[in-house]
Design a protein around this motif. Structure first.
Motif, PDB file in Angstrom:
ATOM      1  N   GLU A  31       1.102   3.823  -3.148  1.00 22.77           N
ATOM      2  CA  GLU A  31       0.691   5.218  -2.917  1.00 22.77           C
ATOM      3  C   GLU A  31       1.784   6.187  -3.354  1.00 22.77           C
ATOM      4  OE1 GLU A  31      -2.404   4.830   0.849  1.00 22.77           O
ATOM      5  OE2 GLU A  31      -0.457   5.779   1.156  1.00 22.77           O
ATOM      6  N   ASN A  32       3.016   5.849  -3.033  1.00 17.13           N
ATOM      7  CA  ASN A  32       4.122   6.722  -3.450  1.00 17.13           C
ATOM      8  C   ASN A  32       4.179   6.826  -4.973  1.00 17.13           C
ATOM      9  OD1 ASN A  32       4.964   7.396  -0.922  1.00 17.13           O
ATOM     10  ND2 ASN A  32       6.664   5.923  -0.839  1.00 17.13           N
ATOM     11  N   ALA A  33       3.953   5.688  -5.648  1.00 16.92           N
ATOM     12  CA  ALA A  33       4.004   5.687  -7.110  1.00 16.92           C
ATOM     13  C   ALA A  33       2.868   6.542  -7.683  1.00 16.92           C
ATOM     14  CB  ALA A  33       3.927   4.258  -7.638  1.00 16.92           C
ATOM     15  N   ILE A  34       1.682   6.430  -7.088  1.00 17.12           N
ATOM     16  CA  ILE A  34       0.557   7.247  -7.555  1.00 17.12           C
ATOM     17  C   ILE A  34       0.862   8.728  -7.316  1.00 17.12           C
ATOM     18  CG2 ILE A  34      -1.873   7.831  -7.127  1.00 17.12           C
ATOM     19  CD1 ILE A  34      -2.329   4.856  -6.469  1.00 17.12           C
ATOM     20  N   ASP A  35       1.382   9.035  -6.135  1.00 18.13           N
ATOM     21  CA  ASP A  35       1.748  10.430  -5.835  1.00 18.13           C
ATOM     22  C   ASP A  35       2.789  10.949  -6.824  1.00 18.13           C
ATOM     23  OD1 ASP A  35       0.032  10.731  -3.719  1.00 18.13           O
ATOM     24  OD2 ASP A  35       1.539  10.354  -2.155  1.00 18.13           O
ATOM     25  N   ALA A  36       3.639  10.053  -7.348  1.00 19.24           N
ATOM     26  CA  ALA A  36       4.683  10.479  -8.286  1.00 19.24           C
ATOM     27  C   ALA A  36       4.123  10.613  -9.704  1.00 19.24           C
ATOM     28  CB  ALA A  36       5.851   9.484  -8.266  1.00 19.24           C
ATOM     29  N   GLY A  37       2.804  10.458  -9.855  1.00 17.57           N
ATOM     30  CA  GLY A  37       2.179  10.672 -11.160  1.00 17.57           C
ATOM     31  C   GLY A  37       2.365   9.519 -12.130  1.00 17.57           C
ATOM     32  N   THR A  62       9.835  14.601   3.427  1.00 15.54           N
ATOM     33  CA  THR A  62       8.780  14.449   2.426  1.00 15.54           C
ATOM     34  C   THR A  62       8.807  15.601   1.439  1.00 15.54           C
ATOM     35  OG1 THR A  62       6.394  14.233   2.073  1.00 15.54           O
ATOM     36  CG2 THR A  62       7.077  15.611   3.908  1.00 15.54           C
ATOM     37  N   SER A  63       8.395  15.338   0.210  1.00 15.63           N
ATOM     38  CA  SER A  63       8.282  16.411  -0.772  1.00 15.63           C
ATOM     39  C   SER A  63       6.829  16.868  -0.884  1.00 15.63           C
ATOM     40  CB  SER A  63       8.743  15.888  -2.134  1.00 15.63           C
ATOM     41  OG  SER A  63       7.933  14.792  -2.520  1.00 15.63           O
ATOM     42  N   LYS A  64       5.967  16.346   0.001  1.00 14.58           N
ATOM     43  CA  LYS A  64       4.535  16.520  -0.239  1.00 14.58           C
ATOM     44  C   LYS A  64       3.862  17.594   0.595  1.00 14.58           C
ATOM     45  CE  LYS A  64       4.710  11.796  -1.727  1.00 14.58           C
ATOM     46  NZ  LYS A  64       4.335  10.403  -1.524  1.00 14.58           N
ATOM     47  N   LEU A  71      17.583  11.627   0.504  1.00 17.70           N
ATOM     48  CA  LEU A  71      16.725  12.035   1.622  1.00 17.70           C
ATOM     49  C   LEU A  71      15.485  11.159   1.791  1.00 17.70           C
ATOM     50  CD1 LEU A  71      16.513  15.938   1.472  1.00 17.70           C
ATOM     51  CD2 LEU A  71      17.300  14.530   3.394  1.00 17.70           C
ATOM     52  N   ALA A  72      15.121  10.442   0.698  1.00 15.28           N
ATOM     53  CA  ALA A  72      13.810   9.775   0.681  1.00 15.28           C
ATOM     54  C   ALA A  72      13.598   8.850   1.868  1.00 15.28           C
ATOM     55  CB  ALA A  72      13.631   8.996  -0.624  1.00 15.28           C
ATOM     56  N   ALA A  73      14.662   8.142   2.274  1.00 12.79           N
ATOM     57  CA  ALA A  73      14.484   7.179   3.347  1.00 12.79           C
ATOM     58  C   ALA A  73      14.841   7.766   4.715  1.00 12.79           C
ATOM     59  CB  ALA A  73      15.300   5.930   3.067  1.00 12.79           C
ATOM     60  N   LYS A 119       0.831  -1.204   0.000  1.00 12.99           N
ATOM     61  CA  LYS A 119       0.000   0.000   0.000  1.00 12.99           C
ATOM     62  C   LYS A 119       0.869   1.260   0.000  1.00 12.99           C
ATOM     63  CE  LYS A 119      -2.742   2.671   3.270  1.00 12.99           C
ATOM     64  NZ  LYS A 119      -1.618   3.533   3.639  1.00 12.99           N
ATOM     65  N   GLU A 120       1.852   1.324   0.876  1.00 13.66           N
ATOM     66  CA  GLU A 120       2.687   2.540   0.955  1.00 13.66           C
ATOM     67  C   GLU A 120       3.452   2.775  -0.348  1.00 13.66           C
ATOM     68  OE1 GLU A 120       2.616   4.830   3.207  1.00 13.66           O
ATOM     69  OE2 GLU A 120       1.364   3.755   4.659  1.00 13.66           O
ATOM     70  N   LEU A 121       4.012   1.691  -0.916  1.00 12.97           N
ATOM     71  CA  LEU A 121       4.815   1.881  -2.129  1.00 12.97           C
ATOM     72  C   LEU A 121       3.943   2.259  -3.320  1.00 12.97           C
ATOM     73  CD1 LEU A 121       7.416  -1.048  -1.795  1.00 12.97           C
ATOM     74  CD2 LEU A 121       7.588   1.329  -0.996  1.00 12.97           C
ATOM     75  N   LEU A 136       8.976   5.132   3.923  1.00 10.89           N
ATOM     76  CA  LEU A 136      10.242   4.512   3.513  1.00 10.89           C
ATOM     77  C   LEU A 136      11.189   4.281   4.699  1.00 10.89           C
ATOM     78  CD1 LEU A 136      10.814   6.209   0.021  1.00 10.89           C
ATOM     79  CD2 LEU A 136       9.955   3.905   0.525  1.00 10.89           C
ATOM     80  N   PRO A 137      11.428   5.268   5.583  1.00  9.72           N
ATOM     81  CA  PRO A 137      12.306   4.968   6.725  1.00  9.72           C
ATOM     82  C   PRO A 137      11.773   3.833   7.598  1.00  9.72           C
ATOM     83  CG  PRO A 137      11.256   7.134   6.974  1.00  9.72           C
ATOM     84  CD  PRO A 137      11.013   6.673   5.569  1.00  9.72           C
ATOM     85  N   SER A 138      10.460   3.754   7.741  1.00 10.18           N
ATOM     86  CA  SER A 138       9.893   2.673   8.568  1.00 10.18           C
ATOM     87  C   SER A 138      10.168   1.323   7.929  1.00 10.18           C
ATOM     88  CB  SER A 138       8.384   2.851   8.733  1.00 10.18           C
ATOM     89  OG  SER A 138       8.111   4.066   9.377  1.00 10.18           O
TER      90      SER A 138
HETATM   91  N1  ATP Z   1       7.899   6.010  -6.289  1.00  8.07           N
HETATM   92  C1  ATP Z   1       8.372   7.234  -6.027  1.00  8.07           C
HETATM   93  N2  ATP Z   1       8.605   8.119  -7.033  1.00  8.07           N
HETATM   94  C2  ATP Z   1       9.054   9.346  -6.771  1.00  8.07           C
HETATM   95  N3  ATP Z   1       9.325   9.807  -5.531  1.00  8.07           N
HETATM   96  C3  ATP Z   1       9.127   8.988  -4.500  1.00  8.07           C
HETATM   97  C4  ATP Z   1       8.640   7.666  -4.680  1.00  8.07           C
HETATM   98  N4  ATP Z   1       8.540   7.079  -3.475  1.00  8.07           N
HETATM   99  C5  ATP Z   1       8.933   7.995  -2.567  1.00  8.07           C
HETATM  100  N5  ATP Z   1       9.298   9.146  -3.167  1.00  8.07           N
HETATM  101  C6  ATP Z   1       9.793  10.363  -2.488  1.00  8.07           C
HETATM  102  O1  ATP Z   1      10.249   9.989  -1.221  1.00  8.07           O
HETATM  103  C7  ATP Z   1       9.600  10.745  -0.214  1.00  8.07           C
HETATM  104  C8  ATP Z   1       9.438   9.888   1.021  1.00  8.07           C
HETATM  105  O2  ATP Z   1       8.511   8.832   0.801  1.00  8.07           O
HETATM  106  P1  ATP Z   1       7.667   8.273   2.017  1.00  8.07           P
HETATM  107  O3  ATP Z   1       6.694   7.331   1.518  1.00  8.07           O
HETATM  108  O4  ATP Z   1       8.629   7.823   3.056  1.00  8.07           O
HETATM  109  O5  ATP Z   1       6.950   9.556   2.597  1.00  8.07           O
HETATM  110  P2  ATP Z   1       5.678  10.333   2.020  1.00  8.07           P
HETATM  111  O6  ATP Z   1       5.101   9.611   0.885  1.00  8.07           O
HETATM  112  O7  ATP Z   1       6.113  11.724   1.773  1.00  8.07           O
HETATM  113  O8  ATP Z   1       4.710  10.293   3.279  1.00  8.07           O
HETATM  114  P3  ATP Z   1       4.033   9.010   3.943  1.00  8.07           P
HETATM  115  O9  ATP Z   1       4.924   8.558   5.051  1.00  8.07           O
HETATM  116  O10 ATP Z   1       2.754   9.535   4.433  1.00  8.07           O
HETATM  117  O11 ATP Z   1       3.924   7.994   2.880  1.00  8.07           O
HETATM  118  C9  ATP Z   1       8.299  11.178  -0.821  1.00  8.07           C
HETATM  119  O12 ATP Z   1       7.840  12.397  -0.235  1.00  8.07           O
HETATM  120  C10 ATP Z   1       8.688  11.373  -2.290  1.00  8.07           C
HETATM  121  O13 ATP Z   1       9.250  12.641  -2.498  1.00  8.07           O
END
Ligand code: ATP
Ligand code: MG
Length: 604
Positions: free
Chosen positions: A32-38, A77-79, A70-72, A28-30, A98-100
């Motif tokens: 979601e990250n992919a969807i957030d990345a468009g 967060t970039s969001k 920084l991602a992990a 789910k988390e991964l 990601l850090p978790s």
């Molecule tokens: N698949 C991805 N493509 C592009 N950027 C990513 C991707 N996965 C993570 N990132 C970048 O890494 C950052 C950290 O990801 P992470 O999932 O740990 O936190 P988050 O998505 O910001 O918040 P949350 O903990 O609520 O998921 C994101 O804010 C994003 O900028």
């Protein structure tokens, strides 16, 4: 003991306890990250129930080397552009996923930012981060998580069977895929692809519907009622299954708020209230509702997994949903009270104008068109009357010279069968209408229970074994319960990876809908596994399993019955406990007093 500041790695593991409950949470988390990345396509691989490997690749925006470094990191967060938590438009925002994951597994991220020439990789192994290094990747991001919970072995003890974890992963992917039809998805177990969804071109309702069909099944699409309503700045769209499409659990009620799949108590409770007693007790409607509202109207920062919400105006949400669902259900002609004789009478007295034409004016129904008109043994006695008086009903009369006397029995004597679905019987002072399927189902259920209590359920060999195609998870769960099912009279064997063959069924079921039975049983079994019932499966779900069997083994609506069969059914009902209700809680018959009928015709 003195207070101490915890080291970052321990903090991350503690945070992981909340965010990463099981492999499906990683998926789910991964995703979601992919969807957030468009991303426009997301491919998920999970092996060993997701404990050995979860890999998610996307074609989204990717990350440059600085971001990747920084991602992990925790709380990176970039969001979140400003310091406001009230305008969240992305699925993630906590900077914790990601850090978790990196704290409790071996995490490897490879990414290439849009337009960049190079890709980079980084890994975090049980909390230890490796330096950034150049890597090869066409575009987007690939995240691999291996050996989940190796760093926190205690958590491993809480995992369910590999199959249950795989099923939970599939569910997580489906929920996100449903909320984002614009993205193509695939899910693979490493050996085979279990889900493949093409991107659906935009244009919300239809495009959501195409995906809905893939996820909830084509019977849902056939029977789905469109839902659409607005209230101030809130809108709800989607599809509500007909009340008859109910399922044994709430897994097929999909709720999406601003693109986020949620399990919200307020919304779930509202859905139940809207369906009311249209859906039998303990069963759940199938539906997919998309609620859209301004981001500051809803707080998503309530739960680490972000699947729970708090609405600023819960009453507004409730009334929007209730109104929208009631409208859809009413439009389909289902009333909460439709099955009660009093309201049936009311409706007969007041046909409501143009919207419900009088029965005489109604066009021929499918039943009368589809079947050659045949009145069986009563043809001579009834045909002329039927032709004149009942042009729209496929009605068969039972000869009056029949020796059953109306006064002899509480449910009277069968006089006719209508639409091959209802039996009309006459008692001394009333007209009784019996729903033949509901009634028979109750009888079969009570007999199955009786047989089980008295030494066992007799089996009957099928002349031609039936092969039922099902999805892989369903097949596996049926096979794992094969011994128990055999004790209940159902003999299933493997037949390739996505089918089972059925050789024997409980004799009490007669000719039964084997495929429907198996898919419902698999549903019940998967649910029991999900609830961790495991070995005690049938003890826990016995009633449900028997009731599923009864449902599929019963005289279906649409089967023509002989007068003897009808009368036999009535006599059986009189002898059987609870026969006034089917196993789903619907009434099996209604009784209209002759005095009430006389009132309808102004005779009183
Ligand atoms: N698949 C991805 N493509 C592009 N950027 C990513 C991707 N996965 C993570 N990132 C970048 O890494 C950052 C950290 O990801 P992470 O999932 O740990 O936190 P988050 O998505 O910001 O918040 P949350 O903990 O609520 O998921 C994101 O804010 C994003 O900028
Ligand atoms: Mg995230």
């Amino acid at each position: 003991m003195a207070i101490r500041q915890l080291p970052p790695n321990l903090i991350n593991r503690i945070a992981a306890g909340e965010v990463v409950e099981r492999p499906a949470s990683v998926v789910k988390e991964l995703v979601e990250n992919a969807i957030d990345a468009g991303a426009s396509r997301i491919d998920v691989t999970a092996t060993g129930g997701g404990l050995s490997l979860v890999r998610v690749t996307d074609d989204g925006a990717g990350m440059g080397p600085e971001d990747l470094a920084l991602a992990a990191e925790r709380h990176a967060t970039s969001k979140l552009a400003g310091d406001e938590l009230s305008h969240i438009l992305t699925l993630g925002f906590r900077g914790e996923a990601l850090p978790s994951i990196g704290a409790v597994a071996r995490l490897a991220i490879t990414s290439r930012a849009k337009g960049a020439k190079e890709a980079y990789a980084i890994s975090v192994d049980g909390g230890r981060k490796s330096p950034l290094k150049p890597a090869a990747l066409g575009a987007g991001t690939e995240v691999e998580v291996r050996d989940l919970f190796y760093a926190t072995p205690a958590r491993l003890k809480f995992m369910k069977s590999e199959r249950a974890e795989t099923a939970a992963i599939a569910d997580a992917v489906k929920r996100l895929a449903l909320a984002h039809p614009e993205v193509a998805f695939s899910l693979s177990t490493g050996e085979r692809t279990t889900l493949r969804l093409d991107a659906c071109p935009p244009g919300l309702l239809d495009h959501a519907l195409a995906r809905l069909g893939r996820i909830l099944g084509s019977d849902f699409v056939d029977d789905a009622l469109p839902v659409q309503a607005a209230r101030g700045s809130m809108t709800v769209q989607g599809f509500a299954g007909l009340p008859t499409l109910h399922r044994p659990n709430g897994m097929q009620a999909y709720l999406v708020v601003n693109g986020r799949p949620v399990r919200d108590k307020l919304m779930a409770g509202t859905v139940r209230a809207a369906y009311g007693d249209l859906v039998p007790h303990g069963r759940y409607p199938m539906l997919a509702l998309f609620l859209t509202l301004p981001p500051d109207e809803v707080d998503v920062n309530v739960h680490p997994a972000k699947t729970e919400l708090r609405f600023r105006d819960p009453n507004g949400v409730r009334s929007l949903l209730i109104g929208a669902l009631r409208e859809a259900l009413d439009a389909a002609g289902h009333r909460a009270t439709a099955s009660l004789s009093q309201s049936a009478l009311q409706r007969m007295v007041q046909p409501s104008g143009a919207s419900s034409p009088s029965p005489m004016a109604r066009p021929q129904t499918y039943a009368s068109q589809a079947r050659p008109r045949s009145f069986g043994f009563a043809e001579r006695a009834q045909a002329p009357l039927a032709d004149v008086a009942a042009p729209s009903a496929d009605m068969r009369g039972v000869a009056r010279e029949d020796d059953t006397d109306a006064a002899d029995y509480p449910l009277g004597a069968a006089r006719a069968q209508v639409q091959d679905t209802f039996i009309i019987a006459e008692t001394e002072d009333a007209l009784v209408i019996v729903d033949q399927h509901a009634a028979h189902e109750r009888l079969v259920y009570e007999r199955l229970k009786g047989a089980l209590a008295n030494g066992g359920i007799a089996r009957q060999m099928l002349l031609i074994p039936e092969v039922a195609e099902l999805d892989g998870e369903a097949v596996a769960s049926l096979l794992s319960a094969a011994d128990e099912l055999e004790r209940l009279g159902l003999v299933v064997e493997a037949f390739g990876p996505s089918a089972v063959v059925v050789r024997e069924v409980p004799a009490l079921l007669g000719t039964c809908d084997v495929k429907g039975l198996l898919s419902d049983l698999a549903n019940t079994l998967l649910e029991a596994e999900e609830e961790g019932e495991g070995r005690r499966l049938l003890a826990a779900k016995l009633d449900q399993v028997l009731s599923t069997m009864a449902c599929h083994g019963s005289v279906r609506a649409g089967r023509r019955l002989s007068p003897d069969e009808m009368n036999a059914l009535l006599r059986d009902m009189e002898k059987t406990p609870f026969s006034g209700q089917c196993n789903h809680g619907r009434p099996t018959y209604i009784e209209l007093k002759l005095s009430d009928i006389e009132k309808l015709f102004s005779r009183r």
